[in-house]
Design a protein around this motif. Structure first.
Motif, PDB file in Angstrom:
ATOM      1  N   GLU A 249     -46.571  39.048 -23.260  1.00 27.03           N
ATOM      2  CA  GLU A 249     -47.671  38.297 -22.645  1.00 27.03           C
ATOM      3  C   GLU A 249     -47.095  37.094 -21.893  1.00 27.03           C
ATOM      4  O   GLU A 249     -45.904  37.051 -21.629  1.00 27.03           O
ATOM      5  CB  GLU A 249     -48.677  37.900 -23.731  1.00 27.03           C
ATOM      6  CG  GLU A 249     -49.218  39.084 -24.526  1.00 27.03           C
ATOM      7  CD  GLU A 249     -49.915  40.136 -23.662  1.00 27.03           C
ATOM      8  OE1 GLU A 249     -50.524  39.765 -22.648  1.00 27.03           O
ATOM      9  OE2 GLU A 249     -49.832  41.339 -23.969  1.00 27.03           O
ATOM     10  N   GLN A 271     -46.453  45.712 -29.101  1.00 24.47           N
ATOM     11  CA  GLN A 271     -46.925  46.769 -28.199  1.00 24.47           C
ATOM     12  C   GLN A 271     -45.810  47.590 -27.542  1.00 24.47           C
ATOM     13  O   GLN A 271     -45.836  48.816 -27.570  1.00 24.47           O
ATOM     14  CB  GLN A 271     -47.802  46.145 -27.110  1.00 24.47           C
ATOM     15  CG  GLN A 271     -48.278  47.133 -26.084  1.00 24.47           C
ATOM     16  CD  GLN A 271     -48.706  46.444 -24.795  1.00 24.47           C
ATOM     17  OE1 GLN A 271     -49.333  45.392 -24.856  1.00 24.47           O
ATOM     18  NE2 GLN A 271     -48.375  47.024 -23.665  1.00 24.47           N
ATOM     19  N   GLU A 307     -52.285  46.010 -34.267  1.00 23.90           N
ATOM     20  CA  GLU A 307     -52.150  46.657 -32.957  1.00 23.90           C
ATOM     21  C   GLU A 307     -52.170  48.175 -33.092  1.00 23.90           C
ATOM     22  O   GLU A 307     -51.640  48.730 -34.061  1.00 23.90           O
ATOM     23  CB  GLU A 307     -50.847  46.212 -32.293  1.00 23.90           C
ATOM     24  CG  GLU A 307     -50.869  44.735 -31.952  1.00 23.90           C
ATOM     25  CD  GLU A 307     -49.616  44.300 -31.226  1.00 23.90           C
ATOM     26  OE1 GLU A 307     -49.586  44.368 -29.980  1.00 23.90           O
ATOM     27  OE2 GLU A 307     -48.672  43.893 -31.911  1.00 23.90           O
ATOM     28  N   GLU A 429     -62.366  35.418 -27.866  1.00 21.01           N
ATOM     29  CA  GLU A 429     -61.644  36.690 -27.777  1.00 21.01           C
ATOM     30  C   GLU A 429     -61.018  37.056 -29.116  1.00 21.01           C
ATOM     31  O   GLU A 429     -60.290  36.264 -29.701  1.00 21.01           O
ATOM     32  CB  GLU A 429     -60.548  36.547 -26.713  1.00 21.01           C
ATOM     33  CG  GLU A 429     -59.782  37.828 -26.518  1.00 21.01           C
ATOM     34  CD  GLU A 429     -58.439  37.613 -25.835  1.00 21.01           C
ATOM     35  OE1 GLU A 429     -58.358  36.765 -24.921  1.00 21.01           O
ATOM     36  OE2 GLU A 429     -57.477  38.291 -26.230  1.00 21.01           O
ATOM     37  N   ILE A 430     -61.290  38.258 -29.587  1.00 19.59           N
ATOM     38  CA  ILE A 430     -60.613  38.691 -30.816  1.00 19.59           C
ATOM     39  C   ILE A 430     -59.705  39.902 -30.576  1.00 19.59           C
ATOM     40  O   ILE A 430     -58.839  40.189 -31.380  1.00 19.59           O
ATOM     41  CB  ILE A 430     -61.595  38.988 -31.973  1.00 19.59           C
ATOM     42  CG1 ILE A 430     -62.554  40.121 -31.612  1.00 19.59           C
ATOM     43  CG2 ILE A 430     -62.368  37.771 -32.397  1.00 19.59           C
ATOM     44  CD1 ILE A 430     -63.238  40.690 -32.843  1.00 19.59           C
TER      45      ILE A 430
HETATM   46  O1  4AD Z   1     -54.698  39.431 -25.760  1.00 19.11           O
HETATM   47  P1  4AD Z   1     -53.334  39.418 -26.375  1.00 19.11           P
HETATM   48  O2  4AD Z   1     -52.346  38.441 -25.862  1.00 19.11           O
HETATM   49  O3  4AD Z   1     -52.819  40.905 -26.243  1.00 19.11           O
HETATM   50  C1  4AD Z   1     -51.603  41.367 -26.619  1.00 19.11           C
HETATM   51  O4  4AD Z   1     -50.735  40.738 -27.198  1.00 19.11           O
HETATM   52  C2  4AD Z   1     -51.425  42.833 -26.379  1.00 19.11           C
HETATM   53  N1  4AD Z   1     -49.997  43.093 -26.151  1.00 19.11           N
HETATM   54  C3  4AD Z   1     -51.956  43.591 -27.567  1.00 19.11           C
HETATM   55  C4  4AD Z   1     -51.878  45.078 -27.407  1.00 19.11           C
HETATM   56  O5  4AD Z   1     -52.459  45.606 -26.467  1.00 19.11           O
HETATM   57  N2  4AD Z   1     -51.179  45.763 -28.309  1.00 19.11           N
HETATM   58  O6  4AD Z   1     -53.481  39.210 -27.936  1.00 19.11           O
HETATM   59  C5  4AD Z   1     -54.262  40.072 -28.709  1.00 19.11           C
HETATM   60  C6  4AD Z   1     -55.075  39.294 -29.710  1.00 19.11           C
HETATM   61  C7  4AD Z   1     -56.060  38.310 -29.082  1.00 19.11           C
HETATM   62  O7  4AD Z   1     -57.235  38.940 -28.659  1.00 19.11           O
HETATM   63  C8  4AD Z   1     -56.299  37.357 -30.223  1.00 19.11           C
HETATM   64  O8  4AD Z   1     -57.255  37.876 -31.111  1.00 19.11           O
HETATM   65  C9  4AD Z   1     -54.951  37.324 -30.923  1.00 19.11           C
HETATM   66  O9  4AD Z   1     -54.236  38.462 -30.508  1.00 19.11           O
HETATM   67  N3  4AD Z   1     -54.209  36.108 -30.564  1.00 19.11           N
HETATM   68  C10 4AD Z   1     -54.127  35.010 -31.362  1.00 19.11           C
HETATM   69  N4  4AD Z   1     -54.672  34.756 -32.553  1.00 19.11           N
HETATM   70  C11 4AD Z   1     -54.408  33.544 -33.098  1.00 19.11           C
HETATM   71  N5  4AD Z   1     -53.632  32.603 -32.512  1.00 19.11           N
HETATM   72  C12 4AD Z   1     -53.071  32.822 -31.308  1.00 19.11           C
HETATM   73  N6  4AD Z   1     -52.296  31.909 -30.747  1.00 19.11           N
HETATM   74  C13 4AD Z   1     -53.321  34.081 -30.673  1.00 19.11           C
HETATM   75  N7  4AD Z   1     -52.926  34.642 -29.498  1.00 19.11           N
HETATM   76  C14 4AD Z   1     -53.488  35.870 -29.451  1.00 19.11           C
END
Ligand code: 4AD
Length: 506
Positions: A249, A271, A307, A429-430
């Motif tokens: 990310e 991922q 994931e 966002e979750i």
């Molecule tokens: O939307 P994100 O950044 O997506 C990914 O990392 C993808 N690579 C996932 C995938 O497709 N396999 O993060 C996914 C989720 C977010 O929607 C949020 O719920 C959580 O991870 N998240 C956090 N939760 C707590 N603290 C943080 N700093 C977070 N950053 C992301």
């Protein structure tokens, strides 16, 4: 005229204090003209002793903002202040007496010693959960005291302890969280004679936070629900590396570290590794720690990431599979009795429609302009929209430039990606998910566009060279999910040890 100079919180020195009934705030105010208190008593309590500074309140006169508090008002709040002083003094006195009494009791208790009765059979050491089959037999159980109720001097319920067991030193000193070993013949309590063990209310005291215990139990139950959900559908569980050399990310949230002289990072997401297992395992999932160097205390630095990655699916399949079947068991209803599983299907909304919604609701950027296509919608306006709509939203099809390099473009509009965020009221966002680029040239071009050095990604990009398929997946932040499910105010409430900016302990 001379003014008394008064010291208030944080070492500030005030000659006068300000109180505003409607706008003031006793929690965040400090009695200055800019940060007024709400009630006069708070001003006097902050100062602590007479003489008090001049107190200003809202003026009744037109064109005047402030007026010195009236004599009668001042007299009233002084009266309240005296009452509070007396309360505090008598409480301190009571505490001192309690402490003396307790010391005396403990001294007395040291004189009583408890001995095992050698005529009784040796007890069998058991776990509480396995006791049922041992009724009528002597057992020994280790545990921690979660509930404790004393009745008079020589009766105590944890199981039932009476007489010397109550009066001995360990009995007198017993408190919740103590470690105990209990020896007894196991008998059912006769009908109608249930001991006053008390409900969860008994747990709430200054020292123990019931929510910490319950939240962590809920967390364990829900992690198991996720595992069961995936195993039931034939997914394999995968464990992937934590120390990596690839970003997934936003590069600005990478924790960098030295790996035997090479640059490495703490993983942001498993991922890319899940994608490498697709040909051998098919549908798979992982539940692992991910790390983000987020600069705000609202986000965690390390969180549990659930994931999943699936081959042979379309974007439409992905959106349909993102149904959060709520594992609403008793643990969830204990903590959030008002929980109602959201209705299915979830509302779908495209990113472009979200920009329109924000314009229609006059939500502007700091500079007074509106969010236009291609601009990232920050958390605050996104939360406002989700909370206003007040139902889960699948926000879909974000523009290429604001999403991650690996996301597949929409066939019908290549400026957009086949991406989705699941937004929940009160949390935001979750889940983040997308279809992944499967074409080799396209993924290399995406790395170039994002300024990512493709060298350490060879194992990822080469998969596109040697055979791949349509695939996609998603990541769910377990703590954000729990915050929503258990209706907690803060993400920290659902973490065992929350880490965020400036905190890496314990
Ligand atoms: O939307 P994100 O950044 O997506 C990914 O990392 C993808 N690579 C996932 C995938 O497709 N396999 O993060 C996914 C989720 C977010 O929607 C949020 O719920 C959580 O991870 N998240 C956090 N939760 C707590 N603290 C943080 N700093 C977070 N950053 C992301």
């Amino acid at each position: 005229m001379s003014l008394e100079v008064t010291r208030v919180a944080a070492g500030m020195v005030l000659a006068e204090m300000y109180v505003l009934d409607r706008e003031g705030d006793d929690a965040t105010g400090d009695g200055t003209k800019e940060k007024q208190f709400k009630i006069g008593l708070k001003a006097l309590m902050t100062v602590g002793k007479e003489p008090f500074p001049t107190i200003y309140v809202d003026s009744q006169k037109e064109n005047e903002r402030w007026d010195v508090i009236s004599k009668s008002q001042m007299k009233n709040i002084k009266k309240m202040w005296h009452r509070e002083q007396m309360k505090t003094e008598s409480q301190e006195k009571r505490e001192a007496e309690d402490s003396l009494r307790r010391e005396k009791n403990l001294e007395e208790a040291k004189k009583i010693s408890i001995k095992k009765d050698p005529s009784l059979p040796e007890p069998k050491c058991m776990k509480i959960g396995a006791l049922e089959g041992y009724r009528g037999r002597r057992v020994k159980v280790f545990g921690w005291v979660h509930r404790l109720c004393r009745q008079g001097k020589n009766l105590m319920f944890l199981c039932v302890l009476s007489d010397d067991l109550c009066l001995c030193y360990n009995g007198v000193d017993l408190s919740t969280e103590s470690t105990v070993a209990v020896y007894e013949t196991l008998n059912l309590i006769p009908k109608g004679k249930l001991g006053p063990a008390g409900g969860a209310d008994n747990l709430i005291n200054k020292e123990s936070d019931i929510d910490v215990q319950l939240n962590n139990r809920a967390r364990s139950v829900i992690t198991t629900c996720f595992q069961e959900h995936f195993f039931d559908r034939g997914y394999y569980e995968v464990t992937s590396p934590t120390l990596v050399q690839t970003q997934v990310e936003d590069g600005s949230t990478l924790f960098k570290l030295d790996y035997f002289g090479e640059q490495a990072f703490l993983t942001q997401s498993s991922q890319l590794y899940l994608e490498t297992c697709l040909p051998s395992l098919g549908d798979m999932f992982c539940i692992a720690q991910s790390y983000r160097a987020e600069q705000t205390r609202r986000h965690l630095a390390g969180y549990t990431h659930v994931e999943a990655e699936c081959p042979f699916l379309t974007f439409e399949d992905l959106l349909n599979w993102l149904v959060l079947k709520s594992p609403a068991g008793s643990t969830v209803s204990d903590l959030n009795p008002n929980f109602k599983p959201p209705k299915w299907p979830f509302k779908r909304m495209n990113y472009t429609d979200a920009t329109v919604w924000l314009k229609e609701h006059d939500v502007q950027k700091e500079d007074g302009t509106f969010y236009e296509f291609g601009e990232d919608i920050p958390e605050a306006p996104e939360r406002l929209m989700t909370d206003t709509i007040n139902e889960p939203i699948l926000l879909c099809r974000f523009p290429v430039e604001i999403k991650s390099f690996y996301m597949q473009r929409c066939p019908e509009e290549p400026r957009l990606t086949e991406s989705v965020d699941v937004l929940m009221p009160n949390v935001g966002e979750i889940v983040g998910g997308s279809m992944r680029i499967w074409d080799s040239e396209e993924i290399l071009a995406a790395c170039k566009r994002e300024g990512i050095d493709r060298t350490p990604y060879y194992w990822y990009t080469d998969q596109r060279k040697y055979g791949t398929c349509l695939h996609g997946g998603y990541g769910l932040g377990l703590e954000r999910f729990l915050t929503w499910l258990l209706n907690r105010y803060h993400i920290r409430d659902v973490c065992l040890y929350p880490w965020f900016v400036q905190r890496c302990k314990p």
